[in-house]
Design a protein around this motif. Structure first.
Motif, PDB file in Angstrom:
ATOM      1  N   LEU A   1     -10.643  -5.975   4.073  1.00  0.00           N
ATOM      2  CA  LEU A   1      -9.226  -5.619   4.022  1.00  0.00           C
ATOM      3  C   LEU A   1      -8.489  -6.045   5.291  1.00  0.00           C
ATOM      4  N   VAL A   2      -9.153  -5.943   6.444  1.00  0.00           N
ATOM      5  CA  VAL A   2      -8.512  -6.352   7.694  1.00  0.00           C
ATOM      6  C   VAL A   2      -8.337  -7.857   7.743  1.00  0.00           C
TER       7      VAL A   2
ATOM      8  N   ARG B   1       0.808  -1.206   0.000  1.00  0.00           N
ATOM      9  CA  ARG B   1       0.000   0.000   0.000  1.00  0.00           C
ATOM     10  C   ARG B   1       0.848   1.265   0.000  1.00  0.00           C
TER      11      ARG B   1
ATOM     12  N   SER C   1     -18.383  -2.646   4.132  1.00  0.00           N
ATOM     13  CA  SER C   1     -17.858  -4.012   4.139  1.00  0.00           C
ATOM     14  C   SER C   1     -16.384  -4.085   3.761  1.00  0.00           C
ATOM     15  N   LEU C   2     -15.871  -3.068   3.094  1.00  0.00           N
ATOM     16  CA  LEU C   2     -14.477  -3.104   2.649  1.00  0.00           C
ATOM     17  C   LEU C   2     -13.480  -3.145   3.815  1.00  0.00           C
ATOM     18  N   PRO C   3     -13.660  -2.341   4.876  1.00  0.00           N
ATOM     19  CA  PRO C   3     -12.680  -2.434   5.970  1.00  0.00           C
ATOM     20  C   PRO C   3     -12.562  -3.831   6.562  1.00  0.00           C
ATOM     21  N   VAL C   4     -13.696  -4.515   6.711  1.00  0.00           N
ATOM     22  CA  VAL C   4     -13.657  -5.877   7.258  1.00  0.00           C
ATOM     23  C   VAL C   4     -12.905  -6.803   6.312  1.00  0.00           C
TER      24      VAL C   4
END
Length: 459
Positions: free
Chosen positions: A294-295, A142, A289-292
């Motif tokens: 990605l984590v 990143r 939903s993206l943070p979950v």
């Protein structure tokens, strides 16, 4: 409702649902991933029904749609094995969605259009994020991608001016792309346009002033050493570049949002259009939903990118679903029952074709599963067609008795046809115990024809 503007009578709809359940159980006995797909389909049908409510309900359903889609794909990836497993999961999903639609009286053509629009937009955003994640994993992480984005216009005061100009163009394009009707009533449209043009003028003046100040600072820094450090600090500040990148991203999103809204509004003849709550809800749901994702997949960016890529492909399929839905109702007039029937039959034929050689009890078991699914599909088609005719000629409140009689008769014919086909299959194992895969598939198709032919003869 999915069966046109007049749905199936409730008794027939529940009969179709029970037959679909029988066929799904039979297919799940061959591959459990069918059950996973069917569960996802039922949940998706429940979410899709929310699109028929108010704009607030539509926005909430749009937010749930990408969450359900990504969760179902993740679950299917953990249970399905190979291409065959994925195909069986898709079969179960189609059966679940259409069965839920058959039982619901809220899935009109307009509702399906809303669902497909939300899915399409969520898919495009998911695809963009997937490309970004995969690019980040290939570029070194990143940090490398952020470095590229922040300094894409170059270093120094010249690069900073280009970044400011790009952000201004993005914001200006977003203001122009968004339809005036999204912010003003017809009576206040002229005043809104004047205010918007004023903002555009301010943006243009701001870019000119920024260019003048940066140019002046760059020239003065040649003669005043103190100003050289100030110019380098401003032009090389990651905070400044990050803020400009965020503004540019917001403006670019506004351009995409505005163009979609403008195209949808100008292309509709209906009295209302829910594209704004659909797009807002889809963006919020996917963004939530993206943070979950990605984590959870921080240790494997490639896996995250692949998951979002598959989700994008599945969600973008909302557009062909809309086209297919309209075609079914225009050409066939009883879409959901036909879709369930065709899916069950296709699944049954696919299961039967996996038998390499009909030479034992295990192979006969697989063939029986195939025949049950095919018989369930034929039953659904026959009962669904009768229910559609009954609803058209009598109405949705038709008497239950003729529906029970027709369902019982069709079930009796299917129950007679399946044993006949099984007996034929056993006979085939006696005379040809080493069938190849194509031959086994041909036997299954032929036995399916026996079931269908029996039904025609006794009609």
């Amino acid at each position: 409702m999915t069966d046109g503007d007049v749905g199936l009578p409730s008794t027939t709809a529940w009969t179709v649902a029970v037959a679909a359940l029988v066929g799904t159980i039979a297919l799940a006995a061959f591959d459990p991933s069918v059950a996973v797909g069917a569960a996802f389909g039922l949940v998706l049908a429940a979410v899709a029904a929310g699109f028929s409510g108010s704009y607030w309900h539509t926005a909430a359903a749009s937010a749930l749609l990408p969450v359900v889609g990504i969760g179902a794909i993740a679950a299917a990836a953990g249970t399905a094995t190979g291409v065959a497993g994925a195909a069986m999961t898709a079969v179960g999903a189609v059966i679940g969605i259409t069965t839920g639609g058959t039982l619901s009286d809220r899935l009109t053509t307009a509702t399906v259009d809303r669902v497909s629009t939300g899915a399409l937009f969520s898919g495009l955003v998911a695809g963009t994020v997937a490309l970004a994640v995969l690019s980040a994993s290939q570029a070194g992480g990143r940090e490398a991608v952020l470095e590229t984005i922040l300094w894409a216009t170059g270093h120094g005061t010249g690069g900073l001016f280009l970044a400011v100009a790009g952000a201004a163009i993005a914001i200006g394009g977003g203001l122009v792309s968004l339809p005036a009707g999204a912010f003003a009533r017809p009576s206040t449209r002229d005043s809104y346009i004047r205010a918007r043009n004023g903002l555009l003028s301010l943006l243009a003046v701001g870019v000119i002033v920024a260019g003048f100040l940066l140019g002046t600072l760059a020239v003065l820094s040649w003669y005043v050493p103190l100003l050289e450090g100030v110019a380098a600090g401003i032009a090389g500040s990651t905070v400044v570049r990050g803020a400009i990148a965020v503004v540019t991203a917001v403006g670019s999103t506004a351009i995409a949002f505005g163009l979609i809204v403008r195209f949808s509004w100008f292309g509709t003849n209906a009295g209302s259009n829910a594209v704004v709550p659909v797009l807002v809800g889809s963006t919020v749901g996917l963004g939530g939903s993206l943070p979950v994702v990605l984590v959870v997949g921080a240790d494997s960016p490639a896996a995250v990118g692949s998951l979002l890529g598959v989700a994008a492909v599945v969600l973008v399929a909302g557009l062909p679903v809309r086209i297919a839905h309209r075609w079914l109702h225009r050409e066939l007039g009883h879409g959901s029952a036909t879709v369930i029937a065709c899916t069950l039959i296709a699944g049954g034929v696919g299961v039967g074709a996996t038998v390499d050689a009909v030479a034992g009890l295990a192979d006969i078991r697989v063939a029986v599963i195939s025949l049950v699914a095919i018989a369930a599909g034929l039953f659904v088609y026959d009962v669904g067609r009768y229910g559609r005719t009954l609803a058209r000629d009598v109405g949705a409140g038709a008497s239950r008795r003729p529906q029970y009689v027709r369902a019982g008769w069709s079930a009796l014919i299917a129950a007679v046809g399946v044993p006949i086909a099984v007996i034929g299959l056993v006979a085939a194992t006696v005379f040809a115990p080493t069938l190849s895969a194509p031959a086994a598939g041909a036997v299954v198709v032929a036995l399916a024809a026996v079931v269908f032919g029996t039904q025609l003869l006794f009609r």
